[in-house]
Design an enzyme around this catalytic site. Structure first.
Site, PDB file in Angstrom:
ATOM      1  N   HIS A   1      40.825  39.207  44.625  1.00 34.14           N
ATOM      2  CA  HIS A   1      40.217  40.436  45.119  1.00 34.14           C
ATOM      3  C   HIS A   1      39.416  40.023  46.344  1.00 34.14           C
ATOM      4  O   HIS A   1      38.988  38.859  46.457  1.00 34.14           O
ATOM      5  CB  HIS A   1      39.300  41.056  44.065  1.00 34.14           C
ATOM      6  CG  HIS A   1      40.056  41.556  42.862  1.00 34.14           C
ATOM      7  ND1 HIS A   1      39.950  40.988  41.635  1.00 34.14           N
ATOM      8  CD2 HIS A   1      40.944  42.566  42.755  1.00 34.14           C
ATOM      9  CE1 HIS A   1      40.752  41.634  40.790  1.00 34.14           C
ATOM     10  NE2 HIS A   1      41.370  42.585  41.445  1.00 34.14           N
TER      11      HIS A   1
ATOM     12  N   ASP B   1      36.376  38.294  45.352  1.00 28.51           N
ATOM     13  CA  ASP B   1      36.540  36.980  44.693  1.00 28.51           C
ATOM     14  C   ASP B   1      36.411  35.913  45.777  1.00 28.51           C
ATOM     15  O   ASP B   1      35.877  34.822  45.540  1.00 28.51           O
ATOM     16  CB  ASP B   1      37.938  36.824  44.065  1.00 28.51           C
ATOM     17  CG  ASP B   1      38.167  37.750  42.872  1.00 28.51           C
ATOM     18  OD1 ASP B   1      37.213  37.993  42.115  1.00 28.51           O
ATOM     19  OD2 ASP B   1      39.316  38.220  42.719  1.00 28.51           O
TER      20      ASP B   1
HETATM   21  C1  XUL Z   1      44.065  46.251  36.478  1.00 21.05           C
HETATM   22  C2  XUL Z   1      44.776  45.168  37.106  1.00 21.05           C
HETATM   23  C3  XUL Z   1      44.091  44.515  38.253  1.00 21.05           C
HETATM   24  C4  XUL Z   1      44.963  44.300  39.414  1.00 21.05           C
HETATM   25  C5  XUL Z   1      44.340  43.655  40.618  1.00 21.05           C
HETATM   26  O1  XUL Z   1      44.659  46.767  35.370  1.00 21.05           O
HETATM   27  O2  XUL Z   1      45.850  44.813  36.679  1.00 21.05           O
HETATM   28  O3  XUL Z   1      43.598  43.282  37.833  1.00 21.05           O
HETATM   29  O4  XUL Z   1      46.020  43.462  39.024  1.00 21.05           O
HETATM   30  O5  XUL Z   1      43.390  44.434  41.199  1.00 21.05           O
END
Ligand code: XUL
Ligand code: MN
Length: 344
Positions: free
Chosen positions: A49, A52
């Protein structure tokens, strides 16, 4: 033809085990320590992210963000790892309470688009061209709260904004039908690819298919993958497993339904997944009950199961499969697959 498989996961997949009903049960591990575990566990790619990579990025200026991203890039280089993608975290800030791109408040929509551009800057600094969009809060708790036609238009506009901001990036929409929302606007691969085809550059807008999300939508993950492969838009995957229609469990790959996992591996291998640099991404969580010193087993186990199912996919007697298909003897085909899985 055959796939080529390199594996990735995100730092959130090594976690403290908190859930909505209880606090953390394991100590936090620093990002630098997590990075050291990747290669040991058999992984080459890191999913991010935006925050992150650059924590508290809303409080930082562009130079500080660039400097922090550069620092992370050299940490990755030092471990021989690469960034697979960066995803804007558009679900924690007060301005995204009612959604980002589809918020009813224009100032909130503008925040979401600005934050997304920063995410793209971070992706570039980490040397990846892939941005994942999990549209967490782009939906409603009650239908009357938003205009669903305007919401679809706004998602297309937000993606066009991203494509125009950086001519090299590619966007992988990660569909999910619910959680945190009651109903999400982009619940399936089909919705994501329909959006793709309305953007200014459909070739750069594909999907990240997560096993659990497809199951929550009542769909088969391997069929979802086949659909995206047919459009040439399967940019990445989030493999895991899910035990029925409940909260998003992110269980270890294959841990609920081995046959369903087998079919995902089989379709990826059959259509050369990975040969264009795609990663086999995992999005798996350790069980809350897991003790800290064994809280990465879910990652290694998921990878091992993938590779064992790959062996099974490759050793399946395709002549027998084809003959049974030609005879339309699907009962015997069913038995052939079960026998093969049991023998493996
Ligand atoms: C949520 C999910 C997230 C995404 C990345 O359900 O899967 O972790 O993969 O933002
Ligand atoms: Mn995911």
């Amino acid at each position: 033809m055959a796939g080529q498989f390199r594996f990735s996961f995100g730092p959130w997949n090594i976690h403290e085990g908190a859930d909505p009903f209880g606090p953390p049960v394991r100590d936090s591990i620093t990002f630098a320590k997590k990075l050291k575990l990747y290669k040991q566990l058999g992984f080459d790619g890191v999913q991010f992210h935006d925050d992150d990579a650059v924590p508290d990025l809303n409080d930082l200026g562009p130079d500080q963000i660039a400097a922090k991203a550069k620092e992370v890039r050299s940490l990755l280089d030092g471990e021989g790892l690469v960034a697979e993608f960066v995803a804007p975290r558009l679900w924690e800030d007060p301005r995204t309470i009612d959604g980002g791109y589809t918020s009813n408040d224009p100032a909130c929509r503008e925040y979401a688009r600005r934050r997304t551009r920063t995410c793209i800057d971070i992706a570039r600094a980490l040397d990846t061209k892939l941005v994942v969009l999990w549209l967490a809060r782009e939906g409603t708790y009650i239908r009357e709260a938003k205009d669903s036609k305007a919401a679809a238009d706004r998602i297309v506009e937000a993606i066009d904004d991203m494509l125009a901001y950086d001519p090299d990036i590619r966007i992988a929409i990660e569909p999910k039908p619910n959680e945190p929302m009651d109903q999400a606007y982009i619940p399936t691969t089909g919705h994501a690819l329909a959006v793709s085809h309305r953007t200014s550059d459909p070739a750069r807008v594909g999907v990240n298919i997560e096993t659990a999300h497809a199951i929550l939508a009542g769909l088969d993950p391997s069929d979802e993958m086949g659909f995206a492969l047919s459009f040439g838009r399967l940019f990445t995957v989030h493999l895991n497993d899910q035990n029925g229609l409940k909260f998003d469990e992110d269980k270890a790959f294959g841990s609920v339904d081995l046959r369903r996992a087998f079919n995902q591996v089989r379709i990826l291998d059959a259509y050369d997944y990975g040969t264009q640099g795609e990663f086999v991404g995992l999005d798996v969580k350790a069980l809350r009950t897991q003790k800290a010193d064994r809280a990465t087993a879910h990652l290694a186990n998921s990878r091992t199961i993938f590779l064992r199912l790959l062996d099974l996919a490759r050793s399946l007697d395709t002549k027998k499969v084809d003959a049974l298909i030609a005879q339309r003897d699907y009962e015997q085909l069913d038995m052939l697959i079960l026998d093969h899985l049991l023998a493996g």
